[in-house]
Design an enzyme around this catalytic site. Sequence first.
Site, PDB file in Angstrom:
ATOM      1  N   GLY A  11       0.823  -1.204   0.000  1.00 39.95           N
ATOM      2  CA  GLY A  11       0.000   0.000   0.000  1.00 39.95           C
ATOM      3  C   GLY A  11       0.855   1.250   0.000  1.00 39.95           C
ATOM      4  N   ASP A  12       0.201   2.395  -0.066  1.00 43.26           N
ATOM      5  CA  ASP A  12       0.885   3.699  -0.039  1.00 43.26           C
ATOM      6  C   ASP A  12       1.871   3.863  -1.194  1.00 43.26           C
ATOM      7  OD1 ASP A  12      -0.473   4.241   2.377  1.00 43.26           O
ATOM      8  OD2 ASP A  12       1.031   3.064   3.443  1.00 43.26           O
ATOM      9  N   LYS A  15      -1.148   5.543  -5.281  1.00 37.26           N
ATOM     10  CA  LYS A  15      -2.208   5.219  -6.246  1.00 37.26           C
ATOM     11  C   LYS A  15      -3.194   6.363  -6.442  1.00 37.26           C
ATOM     12  CE  LYS A  15      -3.435   1.566  -3.854  1.00 37.26           C
ATOM     13  NZ  LYS A  15      -2.353   1.544  -2.863  1.00 37.26           N
ATOM     14  N   LYS A  17      -2.928   9.596  -6.584  1.00 38.77           N
ATOM     15  CA  LYS A  17      -2.541  10.578  -7.597  1.00 38.77           C
ATOM     16  C   LYS A  17      -2.625   9.983  -9.006  1.00 38.77           C
ATOM     17  CE  LYS A  17       1.293  12.856  -9.445  1.00 38.77           C
ATOM     18  NZ  LYS A  17       2.701  13.148  -9.489  1.00 38.77           N
ATOM     19  N   GLY A  39      -6.290   5.729   2.493  1.00 39.06           N
ATOM     20  CA  GLY A  39      -6.331   7.182   2.341  1.00 39.06           C
ATOM     21  C   GLY A  39      -5.614   7.556   1.061  1.00 39.06           C
ATOM     22  N   HIS A  40      -6.367   7.939   0.051  1.00 41.09           N
ATOM     23  CA  HIS A  40      -5.756   8.333  -1.221  1.00 41.09           C
ATOM     24  C   HIS A  40      -5.626   9.849  -1.282  1.00 41.09           C
ATOM     25  CE1 HIS A  40      -6.806   4.413  -3.557  1.00 41.09           C
ATOM     26  NE2 HIS A  40      -5.885   4.264  -2.644  1.00 41.09           N
ATOM     27  N   GLN A 217      -5.042  -0.367  -0.688  1.00 38.64           N
ATOM     28  CA  GLN A 217      -3.945  -1.172  -0.097  1.00 38.64           C
ATOM     29  C   GLN A 217      -3.025  -1.686  -1.221  1.00 38.64           C
ATOM     30  OE1 GLN A 217      -7.333  -2.227   1.298  1.00 38.64           O
ATOM     31  NE2 GLN A 217      -7.021  -0.515   2.641  1.00 38.64           N
ATOM     32  N   LYS A 324       7.283   8.426  -7.002  1.00 44.40           N
ATOM     33  CA  LYS A 324       8.223   8.960  -6.008  1.00 44.40           C
ATOM     34  C   LYS A 324       9.691   8.733  -6.361  1.00 44.40           C
ATOM     35  CE  LYS A 324       5.568   9.589  -1.906  1.00 44.40           C
ATOM     36  NZ  LYS A 324       5.425   9.290  -0.505  1.00 44.40           N
TER      37      LYS A 324
HETATM   38  P1  IMP Z   1      -6.633  -3.060   8.478  1.00 45.60           P
HETATM   39  O1  IMP Z   1      -6.834  -2.962   6.991  1.00 45.60           O
HETATM   40  O2  IMP Z   1      -7.030  -1.801   9.204  1.00 45.60           O
HETATM   41  O3  IMP Z   1      -7.266  -4.286   9.027  1.00 45.60           O
HETATM   42  O4  IMP Z   1      -5.057  -3.224   8.763  1.00 45.60           O
HETATM   43  C1  IMP Z   1      -4.333  -4.387   8.367  1.00 45.60           C
HETATM   44  C2  IMP Z   1      -2.955  -4.017   7.848  1.00 45.60           C
HETATM   45  O5  IMP Z   1      -3.098  -3.347   6.601  1.00 45.60           O
HETATM   46  C3  IMP Z   1      -2.160  -3.060   8.744  1.00 45.60           C
HETATM   47  O6  IMP Z   1      -0.794  -3.373   8.626  1.00 45.60           O
HETATM   48  C4  IMP Z   1      -2.424  -1.698   8.127  1.00 45.60           C
HETATM   49  O7  IMP Z   1      -1.401  -0.782   8.422  1.00 45.60           O
HETATM   50  C5  IMP Z   1      -2.444  -2.065   6.662  1.00 45.60           C
HETATM   51  N1  IMP Z   1      -3.229  -1.145   5.826  1.00 45.60           N
HETATM   52  C6  IMP Z   1      -4.561  -1.079   5.689  1.00 45.60           C
HETATM   53  N2  IMP Z   1      -4.891  -0.127   4.811  1.00 45.60           N
HETATM   54  C7  IMP Z   1      -3.753   0.402   4.357  1.00 45.60           C
HETATM   55  C8  IMP Z   1      -3.455   1.414   3.387  1.00 45.60           C
HETATM   56  O8  IMP Z   1      -4.313   2.008   2.761  1.00 45.60           O
HETATM   57  N3  IMP Z   1      -2.130   1.683   3.206  1.00 45.60           N
HETATM   58  C9  IMP Z   1      -1.165   1.016   3.859  1.00 45.60           C
HETATM   59  N4  IMP Z   1      -1.391   0.069   4.766  1.00 45.60           N
HETATM   60  C10 IMP Z   1      -2.681  -0.237   5.005  1.00 45.60           C
END
Ligand code: IMP
Length: 418
Positions: A11-12, A15, A17, A39-40, A217, A324
Amino acid sequence: MNTVVVGTQWGDEGKGKIIDSLAKKVDAVVRFQGGNNTGHTVIVNGEKFIFHLIPSGILYSEKKCIVGNGVVIDPGVLLKEIEELQERGVKLDNFYLSGNAHVIMPYHKKLEEIEEERRGKMRIGTTRKGVGPAYADKIARRGIRVSDLLKKEVLLNKLRMNLKFWKEFLNSEFSCEKIWKQYLDYGKRLRKYIIDTSLLIHKLIQEKKNILFEGAQGTLLDIDYGTYPYVTSSNSVAGGVCAGAGIGPTCIDKVIGVTKAYVTRVGEGPFPTEVRGEIENILRERGKEYGSTTHRSRRCGWFDGVILRYAARVNGLDELVLTKLDVLDSFERIKICVAYKYGKRIIRDFPFQSFMWEKVEPVYEEMEGWRKDTSSLRNFKDLPLRAREYLKKIEEIGGIPIRLLSIGPQRGELLSID
Ligand code: IMP
């Protein structure tokens, strides 16, 4: 043309942008999994927008923005996002929400808190938005769907059943009556957006419209293909689109993977190329690697070719967008992981046995850095030679071409590669 955009790491990858940029050319943007754990970020004329539930295509008023059945909805969060966008002059006439999406209830957040505490050192490090427990209830067939918020009796019965089921974990702070009233009110306020989104998407496909499916994600956080149990609770790989939006696999024309020029991860779990110390600090500070949802600082590491190869395979990637790159501008030398070492064995494919993830060591190739500012470039041909070599290496490892390069957070800071 129906295109899927997915993250190739944890994730992060940036995406938001990329989706914002690709959204220019499509008629609809669809979310198919995840919830407000994501969070986009999109920056337009210096103004920052962070989307947790609404597809970031909403900034183009004429595009249809659709939240499919595979997403889990916290209605309070969604309504707040709607109101905030409206206050900033963004129209929501083209926003649609699936009646079959499942709802995050207040007790889901509490259950997640209890579960994380119970795990102690083995905690996942979730975003604590109630996403996992909401999906768990969905799979256990006791979940509450968005359309249930429109039916007083149905909602009351389901709510009673759920509170009874979870009774031993929850204390009296969860009043059935109070939640019922609040969620009926949410239902009333969301009613105008609720439809059968699968049918709408089907019609758009029949009309030969262009649709973009926006993954949240990343591949290594996928419930099946990620570093289980340190994953999110949905299928964030491209295949998740079919079940999460209600289309058949034959409808997908292209899959784009977004990959960051280095790697980050939030929360616990294996991360073979993680670095500590000075390099970690440079990556975090230059890359502003702090969670857009939880504000946690992200763990940072060198580019991991093994996971890229894996992501290319399990998503069926056609092409890549590299984000990046500018964050690496100041490095004298840059490492790139081309394989893992496990004992004496060299491994090229991401191991499926979880016990190996913590034990593998990255095998790096070192490249010379370009040591030039790339964020001000406006043409791919002006990219320093060493930066091009870095890109070429990534293409070689993944076996797929990089078509777009992001060199800054602003909307226009993209270089296309023909
Ligand atoms: P959950 O999705 O809140 O259940 O978290 C499970 C795992 O996914 C954790 O390690 C979070 O930090 C990670 N995670 C969930 N959503 C994101 C995202 O949008 N970006 C990065 N990590 C995420």
